[in-house]
Structure formats: C-alpha cells, structure tokens
Design a protein around this motif. Sequence first.
Motif, PDB file in Angstrom:
ATOM      1  N   VAL A 154     -11.020 -12.527  13.046  1.00 53.63           N
ATOM      2  CA  VAL A 154     -10.358 -13.983  13.467  1.00 53.63           C
ATOM      3  C   VAL A 154     -11.523 -15.024  13.625  1.00 53.63           C
ATOM      4  O   VAL A 154     -12.649 -14.238  13.987  1.00 53.63           O
ATOM      5  CB  VAL A 154      -9.659 -13.367  14.998  1.00 53.63           C
ATOM      6  CG1 VAL A 154      -9.487 -14.757  15.432  1.00 53.63           C
ATOM      7  CG2 VAL A 154      -8.615 -12.605  14.697  1.00 53.63           C
ATOM      8  N   GLY A 155     -11.019 -15.753  12.535  1.00 50.07           N
ATOM      9  CA  GLY A 155     -12.261 -17.101  12.538  1.00 50.07           C
ATOM     10  C   GLY A 155     -13.309 -16.878  11.108  1.00 50.07           C
ATOM     11  O   GLY A 155     -13.945 -17.076  11.302  1.00 50.07           O
ATOM     12  N   CYS A 156     -13.036 -15.466  10.940  1.00 49.71           N
ATOM     13  CA  CYS A 156     -13.919 -14.951   9.442  1.00 49.71           C
ATOM     14  C   CYS A 156     -12.856 -15.091   7.969  1.00 49.71           C
ATOM     15  O   CYS A 156     -13.707 -14.003   7.417  1.00 49.71           O
ATOM     16  CB  CYS A 156     -15.104 -13.742  10.095  1.00 49.71           C
ATOM     17  SG  CYS A 156     -16.000 -14.384  11.223  1.00 49.71           S
ATOM     18  N   GLU A 157     -12.264 -15.890   8.415  1.00 50.32           N
ATOM     19  CA  GLU A 157     -11.503 -15.333   6.882  1.00 50.32           C
ATOM     20  C   GLU A 157     -11.092 -16.459   5.455  1.00 50.32           C
ATOM     21  O   GLU A 157     -11.294 -16.196   4.254  1.00 50.32           O
ATOM     22  CB  GLU A 157      -9.851 -15.523   7.340  1.00 50.32           C
ATOM     23  CG  GLU A 157      -9.080 -15.069   8.487  1.00 50.32           C
ATOM     24  CD  GLU A 157      -9.277 -15.152   9.803  1.00 50.32           C
ATOM     25  OE1 GLU A 157     -10.110 -16.601  10.095  1.00 50.32           O
ATOM     26  OE2 GLU A 157      -8.418 -15.345  10.153  1.00 50.32           O
ATOM     27  N   ASN A 158     -12.253 -17.136   5.822  1.00 49.75           N
ATOM     28  CA  ASN A 158     -13.266 -17.841   4.536  1.00 49.75           C
ATOM     29  C   ASN A 158     -13.958 -17.219   3.863  1.00 49.75           C
ATOM     30  O   ASN A 158     -14.688 -16.722   4.220  1.00 49.75           O
ATOM     31  CB  ASN A 158     -13.921 -19.682   5.364  1.00 49.75           C
ATOM     32  CG  ASN A 158     -12.430 -19.696   5.964  1.00 49.75           C
ATOM     33  OD1 ASN A 158     -11.455 -19.960   5.799  1.00 49.75           O
ATOM     34  ND2 ASN A 158     -13.093 -20.713   7.197  1.00 49.75           N
ATOM     35  N   PRO A 203     -18.280 -17.330  13.122  1.00 50.01           N
ATOM     36  CA  PRO A 203     -16.928 -18.073  13.061  1.00 50.01           C
ATOM     37  C   PRO A 203     -16.689 -18.945  13.282  1.00 50.01           C
ATOM     38  O   PRO A 203     -17.185 -20.130  13.855  1.00 50.01           O
ATOM     39  CB  PRO A 203     -16.412 -16.958  14.431  1.00 50.01           C
ATOM     40  CG  PRO A 203     -17.567 -16.053  14.790  1.00 50.01           C
ATOM     41  CD  PRO A 203     -18.517 -16.646  14.184  1.00 50.01           C
ATOM     42  N   VAL A 204     -15.561 -19.690  12.857  1.00 48.56           N
ATOM     43  CA  VAL A 204     -15.378 -20.978  13.335  1.00 48.56           C
ATOM     44  C   VAL A 204     -15.046 -21.375  14.812  1.00 48.56           C
ATOM     45  O   VAL A 204     -15.403 -22.501  14.532  1.00 48.56           O
ATOM     46  CB  VAL A 204     -13.535 -20.978  12.226  1.00 48.56           C
ATOM     47  CG1 VAL A 204     -13.379 -22.801  12.608  1.00 48.56           C
ATOM     48  CG2 VAL A 204     -13.884 -20.920  10.673  1.00 48.56           C
ATOM     49  N   GLY A 205     -14.534 -20.322  15.308  1.00 48.03           N
ATOM     50  CA  GLY A 205     -14.733 -21.387  17.035  1.00 48.03           C
ATOM     51  C   GLY A 205     -15.595 -21.359  17.561  1.00 48.03           C
ATOM     52  O   GLY A 205     -15.704 -22.084  18.241  1.00 48.03           O
ATOM     53  N   GLU A 206     -16.883 -20.589  16.414  1.00 48.63           N
ATOM     54  CA  GLU A 206     -18.028 -21.361  17.004  1.00 48.63           C
ATOM     55  C   GLU A 206     -18.773 -22.184  16.976  1.00 48.63           C
ATOM     56  O   GLU A 206     -20.168 -21.715  16.469  1.00 48.63           O
ATOM     57  CB  GLU A 206     -18.932 -19.559  16.930  1.00 48.63           C
ATOM     58  CG  GLU A 206     -18.536 -18.892  18.067  1.00 48.63           C
ATOM     59  CD  GLU A 206     -18.849 -17.222  18.142  1.00 48.63           C
ATOM     60  OE1 GLU A 206     -20.428 -17.022  17.131  1.00 48.63           O
ATOM     61  OE2 GLU A 206     -18.171 -16.929  17.999  1.00 48.63           O
ATOM     62  N   GLY A 207     -18.043 -22.811  15.945  1.00 44.74           N
ATOM     63  CA  GLY A 207     -18.752 -23.892  14.946  1.00 44.74           C
ATOM     64  C   GLY A 207     -18.636 -24.146  13.239  1.00 44.74           C
ATOM     65  O   GLY A 207     -19.865 -24.705  12.830  1.00 44.74           O
ATOM     66  N   GLY A 208     -19.144 -22.501  13.253  1.00 50.84           N
ATOM     67  CA  GLY A 208     -19.755 -22.628  12.285  1.00 50.84           C
ATOM     68  C   GLY A 208     -18.326 -22.028  10.544  1.00 50.84           C
ATOM     69  O   GLY A 208     -17.294 -22.842  10.967  1.00 50.84           O
ATOM     70  N   CYS A 209     -18.835 -21.571   9.894  1.00 48.41           N
ATOM     71  CA  CYS A 209     -17.777 -21.888   8.340  1.00 48.41           C
ATOM     72  C   CYS A 209     -16.376 -20.576   8.824  1.00 48.41           C
ATOM     73  O   CYS A 209     -15.416 -20.330   7.983  1.00 48.41           O
ATOM     74  CB  CYS A 209     -17.929 -21.681   7.376  1.00 48.41           C
ATOM     75  SG  CYS A 209     -19.287 -23.351   6.751  1.00 48.41           S
ATOM     76  N   GLY A 210     -17.077 -19.563   9.255  1.00 46.92           N
ATOM     77  CA  GLY A 210     -16.012 -18.694   9.198  1.00 46.92           C
ATOM     78  C   GLY A 210     -15.860 -17.165   7.861  1.00 46.92           C
ATOM     79  O   GLY A 210     -14.625 -17.187   7.993  1.00 46.92           O
ATOM     80  N   CYS A 211     -17.138 -17.571   6.624  1.00 48.18           N
ATOM     81  CA  CYS A 211     -17.107 -16.906   5.683  1.00 48.18           C
ATOM     82  C   CYS A 211     -17.111 -15.373   5.539  1.00 48.18           C
ATOM     83  O   CYS A 211     -18.400 -15.119   5.972  1.00 48.18           O
ATOM     84  CB  CYS A 211     -17.846 -17.992   4.680  1.00 48.18           C
ATOM     85  SG  CYS A 211     -17.879 -19.195   4.567  1.00 48.18           S
TER      86      CYS A 211
END
Length: 244
Positions: A154-158, A88-96
């Motif tokens: 949430v945070g994984c929409e990419n 997830p984006v909130g954890e520093g990743g790309c959220g794909c």
Amino acid sequence: MGTAVEAKSDNAGLGSRQPPQIFILVENPRKNNNLGPILRCCAAFAVAQVVAIGYDKCATQGSQGSAKHVSIVAFPTLLQAVEHLRQPVGEGGCGCSFLVGLLGGVAKAYGPAKVIHNDGNGIAYAQESDTKRLCRVSYPAQDRRFGFENKNAVGCENACLVISKRPQGLPISLARVCDQFVHIPHVAIPFKDNHNGAALLDIQSSLSITLHHLTGWLGYDQRKFEGHKFDVIRTTTMDPSRQA
C-alpha cells in the motif's frame, strides 16, 4: 501538449485498481543543463514528476512550452532522491516500488540482453547476448516487462524510469539503484567511417518509445485532440528555466 492522461480501470497489467503513476529520475548537475526535450516527452505521456539529482532549475530549449506542465523536484544526492522515490505516498514520497533503468538503444537486441558494467568509462549498457542464463537482464521495451506489476504494498504502487542524457547507457551509479532494465532494440546502422559500432538513439527517442509501451500497458487513455493539436490545460506552473 495535452491534458493529464486519465487511466482506464481495466488495464491488463494491474487488474481493476488505478494504474501507477510514472516518475523519472535524471541527473541535473548544472542549472544550464538542457532538459527541454526530456520534459517535452514527460509532459506528452503525463509523467507525474521529474526527480532531479542536483538542481531543480534547468534550461528548457526544445520543450516547446511543455516544461510548464511538468513538476520537477531536486535533491543534492542520489541517495536522497532514491529515498524520496521509494518512500510511501502516505509519508510524502513517490511510492515507487520499482526503479527501471532505461539503457537506451541497442542494435539487434530484440530479446533479453546482458547488462554490462564498463568500469573504464563508468557506463552501464545493454549488449545483445545469446546466453539464456543472465545475471542482470535488460528487456526490450516492446516486451512490456517493467517488473513492478506484482508489487502490491500500500502506497508503493508507482514506478520510476531511471534515465541519462548519455546515449551509451546509464552511469554505473544510477544503474546500481535499478531493480530492472529495459532497452530499445533497433536495426544496426553502421557509421560512415565503418566503425564497428552503430548509431544510437538519443534519450528523448528512447524515452518516448518506452513511455509509449509503459502507458499503453498500464491502460492510459489516449489524449484528446482539438483540431490538429492536443487539448491543452492552462497552467500556472513556472518554466524551470525562469525559476528563482
């Protein structure tokens, strides 16, 4: 090259929220591996980041300066790269939420195609098929069936496109991490020696066509022009080929 693409809020695929960012996963096994044409495509369609397996340094011939506008991050293994993409984006990743494999050009496959894993050459590719019930399916890019529109975590929409410089398809190792596949159908053009195959599109052509459909489906605004050129933002990003 142009400014970062601004997203419309009324894109048809994803309702009223901001559309996903797009990431690219690609192998980069050598520091002198030329990713220039791929980086040029990524910059033109505002790809958020290129995630490389191997090195973050590469040759950039053919990028026409666009490599300065593309962020590249590298991981030593495929597993680490995929973990970064899915985190997830909130954890520093790309959220794909979805990894979509681009299988390149396929002659006459204007509908769903069968995904073939050829253990002989280690390549996964798409093949035209009349069979309606397929286990692994590749969809033509113009159908705009990219798969991640229903992923609402949430945070994984990419989204991520998984690509390879090999025009025949994807290495099986990359194909195994993909959730879905797309391909570019085209007219069969026989080789001059009457080979049974057909001339294939190179990766930058397939990638550009796919990104054209993906960004259009997501509702990205068209870039602005200044005269006959894209309006360019000045950047301090260093060309990957000159990074220490």
